[in-house]
Design a protein around this motif. Structure first.
Motif, PDB file in Angstrom:
ATOM      1  N   GLN A  25       0.848  -1.189   0.000  1.00 16.22           N
ATOM      2  CA  GLN A  25       0.000   0.000   0.000  1.00 16.22           C
ATOM      3  C   GLN A  25       0.889   1.245   0.000  1.00 16.22           C
ATOM      4  O   GLN A  25       1.842   1.329   0.771  1.00 16.22           O
ATOM      5  CB  GLN A  25      -0.912   0.016   1.222  1.00 16.22           C
ATOM      6  N   VAL A  26       0.571   2.186  -0.871  1.00 15.05           N
ATOM      7  CA  VAL A  26       1.317   3.440  -0.958  1.00 15.05           C
ATOM      8  C   VAL A  26       0.386   4.576  -0.559  1.00 15.05           C
ATOM      9  O   VAL A  26      -0.719   4.697  -1.078  1.00 15.05           O
ATOM     10  CB  VAL A  26       1.836   3.673  -2.388  1.00 15.05           C
ATOM     11  N   GLN A  27       0.835   5.391   0.356  1.00 19.38           N
ATOM     12  CA  GLN A  27       0.078   6.589   0.722  1.00 19.38           C
ATOM     13  C   GLN A  27       0.817   7.808   0.212  1.00 19.38           C
ATOM     14  O   GLN A  27       2.044   7.911   0.365  1.00 19.38           O
ATOM     15  CB  GLN A  27      -0.108   6.651   2.236  1.00 19.38           C
ATOM     16  N   LEU A  28       0.066   8.717  -0.379  1.00 22.41           N
ATOM     17  CA  LEU A  28       0.639   9.924  -0.970  1.00 22.41           C
ATOM     18  C   LEU A  28       0.023  11.144  -0.298  1.00 22.41           C
ATOM     19  O   LEU A  28      -1.206  11.219  -0.150  1.00 22.41           O
ATOM     20  CB  LEU A  28       0.361   9.955  -2.475  1.00 22.41           C
ATOM     21  N   ASP A  74      -4.936  27.793 -14.508  1.00 20.28           N
ATOM     22  CA  ASP A  74      -4.240  26.726 -13.773  1.00 20.28           C
ATOM     23  C   ASP A  74      -4.937  26.419 -12.443  1.00 20.28           C
ATOM     24  O   ASP A  74      -4.553  25.478 -11.750  1.00 20.28           O
ATOM     25  CB  ASP A  74      -2.784  27.112 -13.495  1.00 20.28           C
ATOM     26  N   THR A  75      -5.931  27.224 -12.088  1.00 17.04           N
ATOM     27  CA  THR A  75      -6.661  27.015 -10.844  1.00 17.04           C
ATOM     28  C   THR A  75      -7.344  25.660 -10.852  1.00 17.04           C
ATOM     29  O   THR A  75      -8.091  25.333 -11.778  1.00 17.04           O
ATOM     30  CB  THR A  75      -7.702  28.122 -10.641  1.00 17.04           C
ATOM     31  N   ALA A  76      -7.069  24.860  -9.825  1.00 25.08           N
ATOM     32  CA  ALA A  76      -7.613  23.499  -9.748  1.00 25.08           C
ATOM     33  C   ALA A  76      -7.149  22.852  -8.450  1.00 25.08           C
ATOM     34  O   ALA A  76      -6.275  23.385  -7.757  1.00 25.08           O
ATOM     35  CB  ALA A  76      -7.145  22.657 -10.930  1.00 25.08           C
ATOM     36  N   VAL A  77      -7.724  21.703  -8.150  1.00 26.74           N
ATOM     37  CA  VAL A  77      -7.156  20.831  -7.121  1.00 26.74           C
ATOM     38  C   VAL A  77      -6.128  19.952  -7.812  1.00 26.74           C
ATOM     39  O   VAL A  77      -6.436  19.312  -8.823  1.00 26.74           O
ATOM     40  CB  VAL A  77      -8.233  19.968  -6.448  1.00 26.74           C
ATOM     41  N   TYR A  78      -4.928  19.935  -7.276  1.00 28.06           N
ATOM     42  CA  TYR A  78      -3.844  19.162  -7.861  1.00 28.06           C
ATOM     43  C   TYR A  78      -3.639  17.883  -7.068  1.00 28.06           C
ATOM     44  O   TYR A  78      -3.533  17.914  -5.837  1.00 28.06           O
ATOM     45  CB  TYR A  78      -2.556  19.990  -7.882  1.00 28.06           C
ATOM     46  N   TYR A  79      -3.593  16.773  -7.805  1.00 33.10           N
ATOM     47  CA  TYR A  79      -3.455  15.448  -7.198  1.00 33.10           C
ATOM     48  C   TYR A  79      -2.150  14.798  -7.640  1.00 33.10           C
ATOM     49  O   TYR A  79      -1.742  14.899  -8.806  1.00 33.10           O
ATOM     50  CB  TYR A  79      -4.607  14.540  -7.621  1.00 33.10           C
ATOM     51  N   CYS A  80      -1.564  14.089  -6.730  1.00 33.21           N
ATOM     52  CA  CYS A  80      -0.401  13.260  -7.009  1.00 33.21           C
ATOM     53  C   CYS A  80      -0.868  11.821  -7.180  1.00 33.21           C
ATOM     54  O   CYS A  80      -1.781  11.372  -6.467  1.00 33.21           O
ATOM     55  CB  CYS A  80       0.571  13.373  -5.838  1.00 33.21           C
ATOM     56  N   GLY A  81      -0.251  11.118  -8.132  1.00 39.79           N
ATOM     57  CA  GLY A  81      -0.628   9.724  -8.355  1.00 39.79           C
ATOM     58  C   GLY A  81       0.582   8.859  -8.640  1.00 39.79           C
ATOM     59  O   GLY A  81       1.590   9.343  -9.148  1.00 39.79           O
ATOM     60  N   ALA A  82       0.463   7.574  -8.330  1.00 39.74           N
ATOM     61  CA  ALA A  82       1.527   6.606  -8.589  1.00 39.74           C
ATOM     62  C   ALA A  82       0.989   5.501  -9.473  1.00 39.74           C
ATOM     63  O   ALA A  82      -0.116   4.989  -9.252  1.00 39.74           O
ATOM     64  CB  ALA A  82       2.046   6.018  -7.283  1.00 39.74           C
ATOM     65  N   GLY A  83       1.773   5.136 -10.482  1.00 39.77           N
ATOM     66  CA  GLY A  83       1.352   4.089 -11.403  1.00 39.77           C
ATOM     67  C   GLY A  83       2.501   3.172 -11.763  1.00 39.77           C
ATOM     68  O   GLY A  83       3.644   3.424 -11.402  1.00 39.77           O
ATOM     69  N   ALA A  84       2.168   2.146 -12.521  1.00 39.04           N
ATOM     70  CA  ALA A  84       3.144   1.097 -12.800  1.00 39.04           C
ATOM     71  C   ALA A  84       4.262   1.537 -13.728  1.00 39.04           C
ATOM     72  O   ALA A  84       5.387   1.022 -13.642  1.00 39.04           O
ATOM     73  CB  ALA A  84       2.426  -0.121 -13.390  1.00 39.04           C
ATOM     74  N   ALA A  85       3.998   2.461 -14.622  1.00 36.72           N
ATOM     75  CA  ALA A  85       5.003   2.887 -15.590  1.00 36.72           C
ATOM     76  C   ALA A  85       4.672   4.300 -16.055  1.00 36.72           C
ATOM     77  O   ALA A  85       3.542   4.774 -15.916  1.00 36.72           O
ATOM     78  CB  ALA A  85       5.032   1.936 -16.785  1.00 36.72           C
ATOM     79  N   SER A  94      -3.637   5.876 -15.958  1.00 38.49           N
ATOM     80  CA  SER A  94      -3.715   4.623 -15.202  1.00 38.49           C
ATOM     81  C   SER A  94      -2.900   4.773 -13.925  1.00 38.49           C
ATOM     82  O   SER A  94      -1.682   4.586 -13.915  1.00 38.49           O
ATOM     83  CB  SER A  94      -3.172   3.471 -16.051  1.00 38.49           C
ATOM     84  N   VAL A  95      -3.596   5.114 -12.858  1.00 37.75           N
ATOM     85  CA  VAL A  95      -2.961   5.414 -11.572  1.00 37.75           C
ATOM     86  C   VAL A  95      -3.528   4.487 -10.516  1.00 37.75           C
ATOM     87  O   VAL A  95      -4.742   4.376 -10.381  1.00 37.75           O
ATOM     88  CB  VAL A  95      -3.200   6.882 -11.188  1.00 37.75           C
ATOM     89  N   GLY A  96      -2.613   3.838  -9.772  1.00 37.82           N
ATOM     90  CA  GLY A  96      -3.056   2.900  -8.743  1.00 37.82           C
ATOM     91  C   GLY A  96      -3.303   3.554  -7.399  1.00 37.82           C
ATOM     92  O   GLY A  96      -4.126   3.072  -6.605  1.00 37.82           O
ATOM     93  N   TYR A  97      -2.595   4.635  -7.131  1.00 35.43           N
ATOM     94  CA  TYR A  97      -2.693   5.309  -5.839  1.00 35.43           C
ATOM     95  C   TYR A  97      -2.808   6.807  -6.054  1.00 35.43           C
ATOM     96  O   TYR A  97      -2.092   7.373  -6.882  1.00 35.43           O
ATOM     97  CB  TYR A  97      -1.464   5.006  -4.972  1.00 35.43           C
ATOM     98  N   TRP A  98      -3.689   7.439  -5.253  1.00 37.74           N
ATOM     99  CA  TRP A  98      -3.908   8.872  -5.338  1.00 37.74           C
ATOM    100  C   TRP A  98      -3.682   9.520  -3.981  1.00 37.74           C
ATOM    101  O   TRP A  98      -3.954   8.919  -2.936  1.00 37.74           O
ATOM    102  CB  TRP A  98      -5.339   9.177  -5.761  1.00 37.74           C
ATOM    103  N   GLY A  99      -3.224  10.771  -4.022  1.00 34.11           N
ATOM    104  CA  GLY A  99      -3.206  11.578  -2.827  1.00 34.11           C
ATOM    105  C   GLY A  99      -4.555  12.254  -2.646  1.00 34.11           C
ATOM    106  O   GLY A  99      -5.471  12.091  -3.456  1.00 34.11           O
ATOM    107  N   GLN A 100      -4.659  13.056  -1.607  1.00 31.33           N
ATOM    108  CA  GLN A 100      -5.942  13.689  -1.284  1.00 31.33           C
ATOM    109  C   GLN A 100      -6.159  14.998  -2.032  1.00 31.33           C
ATOM    110  O   GLN A 100      -7.268  15.517  -2.062  1.00 31.33           O
ATOM    111  CB  GLN A 100      -6.036  13.945   0.230  1.00 31.33           C
ATOM    112  N   GLY A 101      -5.107  15.529  -2.621  1.00 33.25           N
ATOM    113  CA  GLY A 101      -5.221  16.757  -3.400  1.00 33.25           C
ATOM    114  C   GLY A 101      -4.856  17.995  -2.612  1.00 33.25           C
ATOM    115  O   GLY A 101      -4.969  18.039  -1.388  1.00 33.25           O
ATOM    116  N   THR A 102      -4.405  19.009  -3.334  1.00 33.63           N
ATOM    117  CA  THR A 102      -4.101  20.304  -2.737  1.00 33.63           C
ATOM    118  C   THR A 102      -4.599  21.394  -3.678  1.00 33.63           C
ATOM    119  O   THR A 102      -4.431  21.310  -4.895  1.00 33.63           O
ATOM    120  CB  THR A 102      -2.590  20.454  -2.460  1.00 33.63           C
TER     121      THR A 102
END
Length: 123
Positions: A1-4, A90-101, A109-117
């Motif tokens: 499990q990855v937390q961002l 550019d105004t938006a909620v920005y999310y970080c994500g982790a994927g296989a490649a 195709s993202v397996g893990y997401w952060g909560q956004g900023t």
């Protein structure tokens, strides 16, 4: 499990700069590509930038090329998005994500997401 966990968002005037950070809870540097996405009110989430953790190969959306820079610090398990010459669109909620490649992340195709900023750019 990855937390961002993202940080660094805020309110900035047009033409200004911000740096977003995404801290990963686990060792992602040998397993995942990382990306930034954004979602404005009433719009779908869209790809912004991605980086391959091991080779540092990067990819950007056309709308941010030349203004945004994605980078990573393997020792800190952290990915950054340096944003310059910011525009109201550019105004938006920005999310970080982790994927296989890298190309999987570019394609959403993202397996893990952060909560956004939240990033808000005033005109």
């Amino acid at each position: 499990q990855v937390q961002l966990v993202e940080s660094g968002g805020g309110l900035v005037q047009a033409g200004g700069s911000l740096r977003l950070s995404c801290a990963a809870s686990a060792r992602t540097n040998s397993r995942y590509a990382m990306g930034w996405f954004r979602q404005a009110p009433g719009k779908e989430r869209q790809f912004v930038a991605a980086i391959d953790w091991s080779t540092s190969t990067t990819n950007y959306a056309d709308s941010v090329k030349g203004r945004f820079t994605i980078s990573r610090d393997n020792a800190k398990n952290t990915v950054y998005l340096q944003m310059a010459s910011l525009k109201p669109e550019d105004t938006a909620v920005y999310y970080c994500g982790a994927g296989a490649a890298l190309w999987a992340v570019v394609g959403g195709s993202v397996g893990y997401w952060g909560q956004g900023t939240q990033v808000t750019v005033s005109s």
